[in-house]
Design an enzyme around this catalytic site. Structure first.
Site, PDB file in Angstrom:
ATOM      1  N   HIS A 156       0.816  -1.226   0.000  1.00 34.16           N
ATOM      2  CA  HIS A 156       0.000   0.000   0.000  1.00 34.16           C
ATOM      3  C   HIS A 156       0.842   1.266   0.000  1.00 34.16           C
ATOM      4  O   HIS A 156       0.294   2.367  -0.101  1.00 34.16           O
ATOM      5  CB  HIS A 156      -0.943  -0.014   1.205  1.00 34.16           C
ATOM      6  CG  HIS A 156      -2.039  -1.029   1.068  1.00 34.16           C
ATOM      7  ND1 HIS A 156      -3.267  -0.730   0.545  1.00 34.16           N
ATOM      8  CD2 HIS A 156      -2.057  -2.363   1.330  1.00 34.16           C
ATOM      9  CE1 HIS A 156      -4.013  -1.826   0.512  1.00 34.16           C
ATOM     10  NE2 HIS A 156      -3.301  -2.828   0.985  1.00 34.16           N
ATOM     11  N   ASP A 364       3.356   9.309  -1.231  1.00 37.07           N
ATOM     12  CA  ASP A 364       2.182   8.560  -0.761  1.00 37.07           C
ATOM     13  C   ASP A 364       1.936   7.427  -1.744  1.00 37.07           C
ATOM     14  O   ASP A 364       1.979   7.653  -2.960  1.00 37.07           O
ATOM     15  CB  ASP A 364       0.957   9.505  -0.739  1.00 37.07           C
ATOM     16  CG  ASP A 364       0.020   9.227   0.429  1.00 37.07           C
ATOM     17  OD1 ASP A 364      -0.005   8.082   0.902  1.00 37.07           O
ATOM     18  OD2 ASP A 364      -0.671  10.162   0.860  1.00 37.07           O
TER      19      ASP A 364
END
Ligand code: ADQ
Length: 469
Positions: A156, A364
């Site tokens: 992730h 991110d």
């Protein structure tokens, strides 16, 4: 249809519409209900002595199985290797990464404990899907316990560039465990290519004609598979009574000013210091219009046991106080800084009331807030998304105003541009963004990954000796 077994560090069962929960929890809830699966992980609770005792729950149709971990495990595996070694390094912050042998040993020990405990719960036909950087070696540990099922892994967070990863002691051993999986998934081609670069360049792996990667006698398929939000659910949440109330509250308290909103876990990867600096630059450069806006930054603290997180919290407290002290007036405060979580419907109402969504992480993996902001907008009069080029989401959301989050000047210019953007352009950009958020939602993500996993060759069936080696 095969059962799906999801294994992640934490299990946070769906809490209902009013509960505050992350996008990831929503993602799995949707996936598990449909596949009648099981979600296994740490309960988040400590225990005096690890027993492997499993607590089963059925929460709103999702079956969860959790275990407690010893304090030493939590310190070395979770606070240590996961959050003080891998998290900073994988977010390109080698300066913050701590390399301690105890952390690495704790990480390995907990992965073995996970494998011992979850192995008996897995049946022959199950698809097994391991989540995230806490559990990279779990696949290898399951193979050692003779698991022959189709086994997938999803990361992730970003995958760091080859030469950054090389600064991790025993990086090669860690990466070699990823070849125990049949399919590994990344949010973007950028992270996928960085993985390939490391595997091919540092480890001598080969890229085969069918697109799989071979290391020794193991092959793995690496795919890019960007996560989405549960868009239908979020759109519904945005028109719920709770959201409408939150929207009204924001409008009433805005006093005609434009709201700029930021919503992030309090984490150094989210670029909050730089965001405040960019906003301050805007205030300084636009004397005439500055009192027509204000910034609401919602940032619930996370990982408070880790010192770097205590430091960033103190820094941001100081910075928001200083900016407010320097610029506030009798009837206006430039930053409202709120350190707590809110129910999703309330967030949706706040997003909808905001003229600008400011999503500016320094790095991110994806960033779901950007997608939630888009999903919550009024189609007739949508706000503008300002998005960091360094969020995985930027590769999909090219109709946002894309910025370099390190540059205060660029942030200031982007705010100015967004405030002045005519309605037609806002609508056109929003429509294009919303099409993507609707098309590639969390159900699409789950299907894309599990389809790839279901299609993968099960070489493990034919090679039990290699599996057990
Ligand atoms: P995170 O780093 O946690 O996730 P993000 O994708 O932005 O980041 O998700 C955060 C979630 O928490 C969002 O759903 C948001 O609404 C929620 N949230 C944030 N502040 C909140 C608040 N005050 N109250 C309630 N909810 C709040 C990691 C990776 C990301 C990746 C996701 C999913 O770091 O890059 O997008 O996993 O893969």
């Amino acid at each position: 249809m095969s059962r799906l077994i999801v294994i992640s560090n934490r299990v946070s069962a769906p809490k209902g519409e009013a509960g505050a929960q992350g996008g990831l929890a929503v993602a799995f809830a949707a996936a598990l209900r449909e596949h009648k699966g099981l979600w296994f992980g740490w309960s988040g609770e400590p225990t005096d002595r690890f027993t492997g005792e499993i607590d089963y729950q059925d929460v709103r149709g999702v079956c969860t199985a959790t275990i407690d971990l010893e304090d030493q495990d939590i310190e070395e595996y979770y606070n240590g290797y996961a959050n003080r070694t891998l998290w900073p390094l994988f977010h390109f912050r080698v300066d913050l990464a701590e390399f301690e042998r105890d952390f690495a040993q704790g990480y390995q020990r907990v992965n073995e404990r996970f494998a011992d405990t979850v192995r008996p719960l897995i049946e022959d036909d199950d698809l097994v899907w391991v989540q995230d950087y806490h559990l990279i070696p779990l696949g290898e540990e399951l193979r050692k316990r003779e698991l022959r099922n189709r086994l997938g892994f999803f990361l992730h967070i970003p995958w760091p560039p080859r030469h950054l990863l090389a600064s991790l002691p025993h990086a090669r051993e860690l990466v070699s465990t990823m070849f125990a999986y049949d399919v590994i998934g990344f949010h973007t081609t950028e992270w996928l290519e960085a993985f390939l670069d490391y595997a091919l360049g540092e480890m001598g792996a080969d890229l085969l004609d069918d697109g799989t990667i071979r290391l020794g006698d193991r092959t793995v398929r690496a795919i890019s598979c960007p996560i989405g939000i549960d868009t239908a659910e979020f759109v519904a949440a945005a028109s719920s009574p709770q959201a409408r109330l939150a929207y009204r509250r924001m409008k009433d308290s805005s006093d005609g000013r434009d709201l700029i909103v930021g919503v992030d876990r309090l984490d150094y990867s989210k670029g909050l210091e730089e965001r405040f600096a960019g906003y301050e630059r805007f205030l300084e450069e636009h004397e005439e219009s500055r009192k027509e806006v204000y910034l609401l930054q919602i940032a619930p603290p996370s990982r408070g046991d880790v010192e770097t997180y205590q430091r960033i919290r103190a820094t941001l407290d100081g910075l928001s106080g200083r900016i407010n002290g320097a610029h506030a007036d009798l009837d206006w405060v430039p930053i409202r800084y709120v350190n707590r979580g809110f129910p999703r419907a309330v967030l949706a109402g706040v997003y909808r009331a905001a003229r600008i969504g400011l999503v500016t992480p320094l790095r991110d993996g994806m960033n779901l807030v950007a997608k939630e902001y888009v999903a919550a907008q009024d189609p007739e009069d949508p706000g503008v998304l300002i998005l960091s080029r360094f969020a995985g989401a930027a590769l999909q959301m090219t109709d946002a105003v894309l910025v370099n989050p390190h540059s205060a000047e660029e942030l200031s210019d982007a705010i100015e541009l967004a405030l002045k953007m005519p309605r037609d352009e806002r609508v056109a950009r929003w429509r294009a963004l919303m099409d993507g958020v609707e098309r590639q939602d969390v159900i699409w993500w789950r299907k894309r990954f599990t389809d790839a996993l279901a299609r993968s060759d099960q070489s493990w069936e034919d090679a039990p000796a290699a599996a057990a080696e």
